[in-house]
Design an enzyme around this catalytic site. Structure first.
Site, PDB file in Angstrom:
ATOM      1  N   ARG A   1      -0.991   9.040   8.955  1.00  0.00           N
ATOM      2  CA  ARG A   1      -0.771   7.624   9.275  1.00  0.00           C
ATOM      3  C   ARG A   1      -0.423   6.818   8.032  1.00  0.00           C
ATOM      4  NH1 ARG A   1      -4.368   3.016   9.135  1.00  0.00           N
ATOM      5  NH2 ARG A   1      -5.901   4.480   8.321  1.00  0.00           N
TER       6      ARG A   1
ATOM      7  N   HIS B   1     -11.450   9.552   7.391  1.00  0.00           N
ATOM      8  CA  HIS B   1     -11.218   8.104   7.497  1.00  0.00           C
ATOM      9  C   HIS B   1     -10.595   7.707   8.836  1.00  0.00           C
ATOM     10  CE1 HIS B   1     -10.328   4.101   5.992  1.00  0.00           C
ATOM     11  NE2 HIS B   1      -9.043   4.245   6.262  1.00  0.00           N
TER      12      HIS B   1
ATOM     13  N   HIS C   1      -9.163   9.622   3.400  1.00  0.00           N
ATOM     14  CA  HIS C   1      -8.791   8.568   2.449  1.00  0.00           C
ATOM     15  C   HIS C   1      -9.111   9.084   1.056  1.00  0.00           C
ATOM     16  CE1 HIS C   1      -8.383   4.662   0.552  1.00  0.00           C
ATOM     17  NE2 HIS C   1      -7.985   4.143   1.703  1.00  0.00           N
TER      18      HIS C   1
ATOM     19  N   GLU D   1       0.848  -1.195   0.000  1.00  0.00           N
ATOM     20  CA  GLU D   1       0.000   0.000   0.000  1.00  0.00           C
ATOM     21  C   GLU D   1       0.879   1.239   0.000  1.00  0.00           C
ATOM     22  OE1 GLU D   1      -2.627  -0.596   3.353  1.00  0.00           O
ATOM     23  OE2 GLU D   1      -3.965  -1.858   2.194  1.00  0.00           O
TER      24      GLU D   1
ATOM     25  N   ARG E   1      -0.749   9.077   1.547  1.00  0.00           N
ATOM     26  CA  ARG E   1      -2.203   9.241   1.463  1.00  0.00           C
ATOM     27  C   ARG E   1      -2.649  10.698   1.428  1.00  0.00           C
ATOM     28  NH1 ARG E   1      -5.593   5.292   5.301  1.00  0.00           N
ATOM     29  NH2 ARG E   1      -4.884   3.769   3.809  1.00  0.00           N
TER      30      ARG E   1
END
Ligand code: FAD
Ligand code: SIN
Length: 524
Positions: A371, A336, A231, A116, A277
């Site tokens: 994160r 998110h 997100h 990811e 992200r």
């Protein structure tokens, strides 16, 4: 006078039944879990998709994983806490397997590892393709139900923390049967994040920041509240919560395209769709806010394999009338995950004696301002166990009958107040969202203040309002851009603000009660 129907004495109370709460309870071995949902099916945990990060590959190590964790943190992630998190990842995965969790396997029988955004290695352990959280919740729930020393109280709303002198000594809980004062020397808040204070969110309806609000009312130190992770790829199809299109899809090669079919992320960051992200979320938002659609194109990368490889996303997309094998998936960023929360040290101790916090409700500084994907289930698994060890080591007891609780805990309704809640969510999305500025943040504060009189008496609306105000105030105070916190009026990072932020709320006015005078008493 405060209405209390029952006083219940317990050894330890865990509020929340997600990965953090159940890990804490199972590690304690003797505990009472209070959850406003149904065990196994509330909060974010069961909906988690991509997986759990753990450095299990031959080319990987906890140090590399910790390095990636800090690298995406906007320069303020706590290195020592990241080392604790990543150093225990492999043993926590083994613990889950020992409980019965089944993870996906590669052809050679080893655990299959996905990739990811922000991860320099393949290290995402997953289950059922994109149904990792459901399997984690299943295994934890079965183990909890089977444990004879763990009591589970479902459909029970924790309202406010009970205090005795300078200690937290329990929690006031509303159930259909009445109001109970659960008293215990150790209370753990594991109530998850705050996603529902935003109109666009991937979080389920229970995730309203109750633990954060109750900690604030008790005067606990809070940290990093301005850092809310959006997100980049929630399915933009009028559903609430917005179904998540897991980052693992981009890890598998799915690309982001604009309305003209152009792949724009390559112009934004060298890692393109696998950039951190916050960067992908802002790039998608820049299109969406300008009225241009953005799509996730997984037709080539996944195509016909969709139902097998990503069954959760496939089902959600088909429900929305989109066949992702042959059609583009419209996306929007959505709130998110909350990096901020109740400030804790490396063993989960808050600023208030007797109160611990674990999981998304806690802020240990491990994520800094952003994160790393799939570090959150891991956070619950690692720090849930750490909190339990710390409580056992503390060997504390609370004696006496005189307690206090925030005075507005009386006469509250647990019914939703959809109109007020929606207004809070709309102003937060419009003004405290992916891109912020002082004018919008001040507007959000004025909006929630104007709603305050109508929220009084409504547990959830009041918690959402308290949380919304705290987040907006924190975002206003950080006059720079860092990680997930982007200020259009301060677009650059400021070296002088390269640190975490802390708030010390003034405890709400309290009302006293005498536990010995309550008619019903339960000891376990
Ligand atoms: P939660 O799982 O949210 O549980 C909170 C619990 O508290 C619930 O049981 C709730 O009922 C209870 N509660 C709340 N308020 C009260 C109250 N007042 N009284 C009593 N009980 C209360 N992270 C990853 O690492 N990997 C992923 O693949 C991943 N995918 C995700 C996908 C989605 C759609 C979402 C929304 C999140 C995802 N995340 C993922 C993030 C991760 O799921 C969460 O951060 C994590 O599960 C939080 O766990 P928790 O135990 O802290 O809280
Ligand atoms: C996802 O599967 O994209 C979510 C992973 C996470 O939030 O950690």
């Amino acid at each position: 006078m405060l209405r209390i129907d029952l006083v219940a004495h317990r050894d330890a109370i865990v509020i929340g039944s997600g990965v953090a709460g159940l890990t804490t309870a199972l590690s304690l071995g003797r505990a009472t879990v209070i959850t406003k949902g149904t065990l196994g099916w509330s909060g974010s945990t069961p909906w988690s998709q991509g997986g759990i990060a753990a450095s299990l590959g031959r080319d990987d190590s906890p140090a590399l994983h910790a390095g990636d964790t800090v690298a995406v943190s906007g320069g303020i992630g706590e290195q020592a806490v990241a080392a604790l998190l990543t150093g225990r990842a492999a043993s926590r995965i083994q613990w889950l397997q020992d409980l019965g969790a089944e993870f996906d396997r590669a052809a050679d029988g080893s655990l299959a590892l996905g990739r990811e955004a922000g991860h320099s290695r393949f290290r995402i352990v997953h289950a059922g393709g994109d149904a990792t959280g459901a399997e984690v919740a299943r295994a934890l729930t079965v183990a909890t139900r089977a444990h004879r020393d763990i009591e589970v109280v479902e459909h029970a709303y924790a309202v406010d923390l009970i205090r005795r002198d300078d200690r937290v000594a329990g929690v006031l809980v509303i159930q259909a049967s009445g109001v109970t004062a659960y008293l215990a020397p150790a209370v753990v808040i594991a109530t998850g994040g705050i996603g529902r204070v935003y109109a666009r969110t991937t979080n389920s309806p229970e995730v309203t920041g109750d633990g954060l609000a109750m900690a604030a009312r008790a005067g606990a130190t809070l940290a990093d509240l301005e850092f809310v992770q959006f997100h980049p790829t929630a399915l933009a199809a009028t559903l609430d919560p917005m179904p998540l299109l897991t980052e693992a899809l981009r890890g598998a090669g799915a690309i982001l395209v604009d309305g003209l079919g152009r792949r724009f992320m390559r112009d934004v960051h060298p890692a393109a769709e696998l950039a951190p992200r916050d960067i992908v979320a802002r790039a998608v938002f820049a299109h969406v806010v300008g009225g241009q659609p953005v799509y996730l194109d997984a037709r080539q990368a996944v195509g016909a394999a969709f139902p097998d490889r990503f069954p959760t996303v496939f089902e959600a997309a088909m429900k929305a009338g989109i066949d992702p094998r042959t059609q583009l998936l419209p996306v929007s960023p959505a709130a998110h995950y909350h990096m901020g929360g109740i400030a804790v040290d490396e063993v989960g101790q808050t600023s208030l004696p007797g109160l611990w916090a674990a999981g998304e409700a806690a802020s240990s500084g491990v994520h800094g301002a952003n994160r790393l994907a799939s570090n959150s289930l891991l956070e619950g698994l690692v720090f849930g166990a750490t909190v339990a060890d710390a409580i056992v080591a503390a060997r504390i007891a609370v004696t006496g009958d005189h307690f206090t609780v925030a005075d507005h805990a009386d006469g509250l309704s647990t019914d939703p107040e959809p109109d007020i809640e929606q207004q809070i969510r709309e102003t937060m999305w419009a003004n405290v969202g992916v891109v912020r500025d002082a004018t919008g943040l001040e507007r959000a504060i004025a909006d929630v203040d104007a709603l305050a009189p109508r929220a009084a008496g409504h547990l959830v609306a009041r918690n959402m309002l308290d949380v919304a105000r705290l987040v907006a105030e924190s975002a206003l105070a950080r006059t720079e851009s860092r990680g997930a916190h982007y200020r259009a009026d301060y677009p650059d990072a400021d070296a002088e603000q390269a640190h975490r932020s802390f708030i010390e709320p003034v405890a709400a006015p309290a009302v006293a009660f005498d536990a010995a005078r309550v008619a019903g008493v339960g000891v376990r």
